[in-house]
Design a protein around this motif. Structure first.
Motif, mmCIF file in Angstrom:
data_model
loop_
_atom_site.group_PDB
_atom_site.id
_atom_site.type_symbol
_atom_site.label_atom_id
_atom_site.label_comp_id
_atom_site.label_asym_id
_atom_site.label_seq_id
_atom_site.Cartn_x
_atom_site.Cartn_y
_atom_site.Cartn_z
ATOM 1 N N LEU A 93 -27.129 2.451 10.831
ATOM 2 C CA LEU A 93 -27.200 2.065 9.422
ATOM 3 C C LEU A 93 -27.096 3.344 8.583
ATOM 4 O O LEU A 93 -28.067 3.823 7.978
ATOM 5 C CB LEU A 93 -28.488 1.305 9.136
ATOM 6 C CG LEU A 93 -28.600 -0.067 9.821
ATOM 7 C CD1 LEU A 93 -29.987 -0.670 9.623
ATOM 8 C CD2 LEU A 93 -27.530 -1.028 9.290
ATOM 9 N N VAL A 94 -25.886 3.886 8.578
ATOM 10 C CA VAL A 94 -25.651 5.207 7.988
ATOM 11 C C VAL A 94 -25.849 5.184 6.475
ATOM 12 O O VAL A 94 -26.496 6.070 5.906
ATOM 13 C CB VAL A 94 -24.235 5.708 8.336
ATOM 14 C CG1 VAL A 94 -23.967 7.059 7.667
ATOM 15 C CG2 VAL A 94 -24.078 5.814 9.848
ATOM 16 N N ALA A 95 -25.290 4.180 5.801
ATOM 17 C CA ALA A 95 -25.419 4.108 4.343
ATOM 18 C C ALA A 95 -26.889 4.019 3.944
ATOM 19 O O ALA A 95 -27.323 4.649 2.976
ATOM 20 C CB ALA A 95 -24.644 2.908 3.804
ATOM 21 N N GLU A 96 -27.659 3.236 4.691
ATOM 22 C CA GLU A 96 -29.078 3.080 4.390
ATOM 23 C C GLU A 96 -29.815 4.415 4.550
ATOM 24 O O GLU A 96 -30.706 4.738 3.758
ATOM 25 C CB GLU A 96 -29.701 2.024 5.297
ATOM 26 C CG GLU A 96 -29.288 0.598 4.990
ATOM 27 C CD GLU A 96 -27.881 0.236 5.492
ATOM 28 O OE1 GLU A 96 -27.477 -0.916 5.286
ATOM 29 O OE2 GLU A 96 -27.204 1.110 6.079
ATOM 30 N N ALA A 97 -29.453 5.160 5.591
ATOM 31 C CA ALA A 97 -30.106 6.446 5.838
ATOM 32 C C ALA A 97 -29.774 7.465 4.754
ATOM 33 O O ALA A 97 -30.564 8.379 4.494
ATOM 34 C CB ALA A 97 -29.694 6.981 7.206
ATOM 35 N N GLN A 98 -28.626 7.297 4.109
ATOM 36 C CA GLN A 98 -28.179 8.265 3.112
ATOM 37 C C GLN A 98 -28.427 7.824 1.671
ATOM 38 O O GLN A 98 -28.169 8.588 0.743
ATOM 39 C CB GLN A 98 -26.678 8.542 3.303
ATOM 40 C CG GLN A 98 -26.354 9.188 4.638
ATOM 41 C CD GLN A 98 -24.862 9.399 4.838
ATOM 42 O OE1 GLN A 98 -24.044 8.858 4.094
ATOM 43 N NE2 GLN A 98 -24.509 10.180 5.839
ATOM 44 N N THR A 99 -28.924 6.618 1.470
ATOM 45 C CA THR A 99 -29.139 6.124 0.111
ATOM 46 C C THR A 99 -30.212 6.933 -0.603
ATOM 47 O O THR A 99 -31.337 7.063 -0.120
ATOM 48 C CB THR A 99 -29.558 4.640 0.135
ATOM 49 O OG1 THR A 99 -28.491 3.859 0.671
ATOM 50 C CG2 THR A 99 -29.874 4.139 -1.281
ATOM 51 N N PHE A 100 -29.838 7.466 -1.757
ATOM 52 C CA PHE A 100 -30.787 8.243 -2.552
ATOM 53 C C PHE A 100 -31.717 7.311 -3.312
ATOM 54 O O PHE A 100 -31.287 6.278 -3.841
ATOM 55 C CB PHE A 100 -30.034 9.126 -3.557
ATOM 56 C CG PHE A 100 -30.937 9.910 -4.456
ATOM 57 C CD1 PHE A 100 -31.560 11.059 -4.001
ATOM 58 C CD2 PHE A 100 -31.198 9.483 -5.752
ATOM 59 C CE1 PHE A 100 -32.417 11.790 -4.830
ATOM 60 C CE2 PHE A 100 -32.047 10.201 -6.584
ATOM 61 C CZ PHE A 100 -32.653 11.348 -6.118
ATOM 62 N N ASN A 101 -32.994 7.681 -3.366
ATOM 63 C CA ASN A 101 -33.969 6.865 -4.089
ATOM 64 C C ASN A 101 -35.160 7.719 -4.476
ATOM 65 O O ASN A 101 -35.663 8.503 -3.677
ATOM 66 C CB ASN A 101 -34.451 5.704 -3.215
ATOM 67 C CG ASN A 101 -35.539 4.896 -3.893
ATOM 68 O OD1 ASN A 101 -35.340 4.364 -4.985
ATOM 69 N ND2 ASN A 101 -36.702 4.807 -3.255
ATOM 70 N N ASN A 280 -32.453 0.806 -5.811
ATOM 71 C CA ASN A 280 -32.880 2.187 -5.601
ATOM 72 C C ASN A 280 -32.732 2.976 -6.899
ATOM 73 O O ASN A 280 -31.743 2.842 -7.619
ATOM 74 C CB ASN A 280 -32.068 2.840 -4.487
ATOM 75 C CG ASN A 280 -30.574 2.766 -4.727
ATOM 76 O OD1 ASN A 280 -30.025 1.676 -4.889
ATOM 77 N ND2 ASN A 280 -29.904 3.908 -4.759
ATOM 78 N N VAL A 281 -33.737 3.791 -7.206
ATOM 79 C CA VAL A 281 -33.716 4.584 -8.437
ATOM 80 C C VAL A 281 -32.806 5.796 -8.243
ATOM 81 O O VAL A 281 -33.029 6.623 -7.362
ATOM 82 C CB VAL A 281 -35.130 5.039 -8.831
ATOM 83 C CG1 VAL A 281 -35.071 6.038 -9.983
ATOM 84 C CG2 VAL A 281 -35.975 3.839 -9.230
#
Length: 306
Positions: A93-101, A280-281
């Protein structure tokens, strides 16, 4: 939750907003009247996307949130984030691991393409809650926007639903929803399309009337609570397959063993922020002190008059 089946926007307005508006402090009504708010003009709020089968296109979502303070993020960074990141990588789940928040607990989100919306949100703020002491965060779990919709989904850390801090949060959520919802241009994209189609009648009524779900409202003069304050660790737009659901459920169980009693913290600030599609903020715009109500423009650190 109380069931309601409004037939149109006018019915929703009469049922929910008129009693609330009548109860608002005169100072708030004056502030709202002075603040320019084209999004609240008659006919400006467009619910047509609720009839479609696809998600509404996301332009800009703004929110009112409590940022997690340093003591809470220290616990999360040392004991929680490493476990979550390891499992996301293992599941690809690459996008999830990289999502900024920016870690936070939400009060309310609204969608608006108008870049002046954050300033209008600031002007429309109702009376602020006190400093929230002993906020108890406990219990990790997964959740979907609507059961069976497929996406989006999240891994959350809950807040214990008792005590003065929780009651103050719930009270403020009710009042903030009244103040912020009229500034939207339509429903949040993530509660349209397949998510809206899977909602029950009561949740659909919320989306029609205030553009969001999971908030508190007054119905026939009584508060109906559906707000579930929480901190989100994972935001995902991937399909919530049985395999992913099972794996992330195991992650939540592991985290609950690591922090069986959770932890407590204090919320001293509110923030007006911009968010991504899933909530996500992505940036903080204004920070409001709950101690002295000072407002800071995060871009330059200067103070701002409400």
């Amino acid at each position: 939750m109380a069931q309601c089946r409004p037939t149109d926007e006018l019915t929703m307005h009469r049922t929910y907003w008129l009693p609330l508006i009548a109860a608002l402090p005169a100072a708030l009504l004056t502030a709202c009247a002075i603040a320019p708010a084209p999004a609240a003009a008659p006919g400006a709020i467009d619910n047509q996307s609720l009839q479609g089968s696809e998600f509404r296109a996301h332009q800009t979502t703004y929110g009112l949130v409590y940022r997690l303070p340093a003591d809470a993020t220290a616990i999360m960074d040392s004991q929680v984030t490493p476990v979550v990141q390891q499992d996301l990588q293992r599941l690809k789940l690459v996008a999830e691991a990289q999502t900024f928040n920016l870690p936070h607990v939400t009060v309310v989100h609204i969608h608006s393409a108008d870049p002046a919306t954050p300033r209008r949100m600031l002007a429309a703020l109702p009376a602020l809650p006190p400093v929230l002491q002993d906020v108890h965060l406990k219990n990790f779990y997964t959740t979907e926007a609507a059961k069976g919709a497929g996406k989006p989904w999240w891994l959350d850390l809950g807040i214990v639903k008792s005590g003065p801090a929780y009651e103050a949060m719930m009270d403020f959520n009710t009042r903030a929803t009244v103040a912020m919802a009229p500034l939207r241009d339509g429903p949040l994209p993530r509660v349209t399309g397949p998510v809206y189609a899977r909602m029950n009648d009561s949740a659909k009524a919320m989306v029609q009337s205030v553009g969001v779900s999971g908030i508190n409202q007054l119905q026939s003069g009584k508060e109906v609570r559906s707000h579930n304050p929480h901190n989100t660790l994972v935001y995902s737009e991937a399909a919530f397959t049985p395999e992913i659901e099972r794996a992330m459920g195991e992650t939540a169980a592991r985290l609950n063993r690591i922090l069986p009693g959770g932890f407590t913290t204090t919320f001293e600030n509110l923030s007006i922020v911009e968010l991504g599609f899933s909530g996500n903020v992505t940036r903080e715009i204004y920070r409001i002190s709950l101690r002295d109500q000072t407002v800071y423009d995060v871009r330059n650190g200067g103070t701002v008059q409400r």
